[in-house]
Motif scaffolding. Sequence first.
Motif, mmCIF file in Angstrom:
data_model
loop_
_atom_site.group_PDB
_atom_site.id
_atom_site.type_symbol
_atom_site.label_atom_id
_atom_site.label_comp_id
_atom_site.label_asym_id
_atom_site.label_seq_id
_atom_site.Cartn_x
_atom_site.Cartn_y
_atom_site.Cartn_z
ATOM 1 N N THR A 162 0.978 -1.071 0.608
ATOM 2 C CA THR A 162 0.091 -0.785 0.338
ATOM 3 C C THR A 162 1.117 0.919 -0.136
ATOM 4 O O THR A 162 1.951 1.402 0.059
ATOM 5 C CB THR A 162 -1.335 0.008 1.374
ATOM 6 N N GLU A 166 -3.797 5.238 -0.198
ATOM 7 C CA GLU A 166 -3.776 3.972 -1.265
ATOM 8 C C GLU A 166 -6.102 3.790 -0.925
ATOM 9 O O GLU A 166 -5.832 3.710 -0.095
ATOM 10 C CB GLU A 166 -3.660 2.712 -1.143
ATOM 11 N N ARG A 167 -6.296 3.550 -1.605
ATOM 12 C CA ARG A 167 -7.672 3.060 -1.968
ATOM 13 C C ARG A 167 -8.519 1.259 -3.092
ATOM 14 O O ARG A 167 -7.853 1.344 -3.299
ATOM 15 C CB ARG A 167 -8.987 3.963 -2.325
ATOM 16 N N LEU A 168 -8.690 1.309 -2.475
ATOM 17 C CA LEU A 168 -9.415 0.047 -2.864
ATOM 18 C C LEU A 168 -11.076 -0.037 -3.702
ATOM 19 O O LEU A 168 -12.171 0.006 -2.135
ATOM 20 C CB LEU A 168 -8.959 -1.699 -1.506
ATOM 21 N N TRP A 196 -16.327 -0.600 0.219
ATOM 22 C CA TRP A 196 -15.354 -1.020 -0.789
ATOM 23 C C TRP A 196 -16.085 -0.776 -1.962
ATOM 24 O O TRP A 196 -15.496 -0.745 -3.066
ATOM 25 C CB TRP A 196 -14.974 -2.417 -1.293
ATOM 26 N N THR A 202 -7.575 1.552 2.003
ATOM 27 C CA THR A 202 -7.200 0.476 3.154
ATOM 28 C C THR A 202 -7.028 1.114 4.203
ATOM 29 O O THR A 202 -6.198 -0.487 4.503
ATOM 30 C CB THR A 202 -6.199 0.447 2.313
ATOM 31 N N LEU A 221 -7.248 -1.019 -6.983
ATOM 32 C CA LEU A 221 -6.163 -0.344 -5.857
ATOM 33 C C LEU A 221 -5.678 0.972 -6.654
ATOM 34 O O LEU A 221 -4.602 1.071 -7.839
ATOM 35 C CB LEU A 221 -5.077 -1.427 -5.467
ATOM 36 N N VAL A 242 -10.827 -10.321 1.611
ATOM 37 C CA VAL A 242 -9.827 -8.601 2.101
ATOM 38 C C VAL A 242 -9.645 -9.425 3.414
ATOM 39 O O VAL A 242 -10.277 -8.625 4.388
ATOM 40 C CB VAL A 242 -10.829 -7.649 2.124
ATOM 41 N N SER A 244 -6.561 -6.819 6.022
ATOM 42 C CA SER A 244 -6.284 -5.815 6.503
ATOM 43 C C SER A 244 -6.044 -5.465 7.822
ATOM 44 O O SER A 244 -5.959 -4.922 8.537
ATOM 45 C CB SER A 244 -6.994 -4.411 5.645
ATOM 46 N N ILE A 251 -2.089 -4.333 1.830
ATOM 47 C CA ILE A 251 -3.652 -5.295 1.767
ATOM 48 C C ILE A 251 -3.541 -6.438 1.156
ATOM 49 O O ILE A 251 -2.894 -6.703 0.084
ATOM 50 C CB ILE A 251 -4.910 -4.419 1.024
#
Length: 288
Positions: A162, A166-168, A196, A202, A221, A242, A244, A251
């Motif tokens: 990550t 960072e985003r999922l 999500w 994340t 991501l 998932v 995390s 992640i």
Amino acid sequence: MSKTAASPVVLQTDRGRLEILPALGGAVGRFSWDGREVLRPAPAGTGEVLETGGFPLVPFCNRIRDGRFRFGGRDVVLPPNLAGHPHALHGQGWRGAWTVESAGAAEAVLAFDHPPGAWPWAYRAEQRFRLGADGLRIDLSVTNTGDEPMPAGLGFHPYFPTRPGERLQAGVTGVWMIDADVLPTHHVDGPWGPDWAQGAPTAVSSLIDHCYTGWDGTATLSAPGGPATVLTASPDCRWLHVYSPPGADFICAEPVANRPDPFHGEDSGLRVLAPGETASVWMAVASG
């Protein structure tokens, strides 16, 4: 001719580099694209598959409560395979050595043969790694090489490093809640915790180790100022697990074809393979 390789198998193209660790669960040691680490690089010389960039899940995914289940009139008891954890986890492939069936510049095939034991069915698993124009694709299959029906589920356990911000985003519609042993308790429709489906950071303040349902087969991501990582998987991978942990620099977004504790619930995703029958799934990872 097949052989067990103690050293990594390396695939290389103009844009991608993949290092595979046959002796360490057939895991990915490193996958980079245009010089960026797309999967978490394994520490040099590690002997722990949980420190790699990802590994195969075969012939089942996630946990089986106390390693106990009944199938075909037989009571099965699997030994724990994670220190300090009482539940059998992820099958046998990730804890075994794989043989190299073939290896070229951009494609390699690994195999894992399992004789009957605590898991009382014989099977052969294969992984095919390919570096293409868009990224990495891994095909995973399992064939029942015994003489009686065998339950089977397949999946992948990639670790994505990550970056700040960072985003999922993943097209999921529900989630299995978990107990203290990270086993499913009940299903919740719609978002819970990080949303999500809409896209969420994340970085989390409490553990996410949940199986998400209704997955549409794509997860992305993204981080400010950098390329996106796009994960896609075959339709049989109906769940996205998932993982995390708070404070982690990675992640896990895991395409899986069975939900956790699959022998103790309905619509688990497990298949029953007749002798000689094969099940297969695939996962692709691209850097945009």
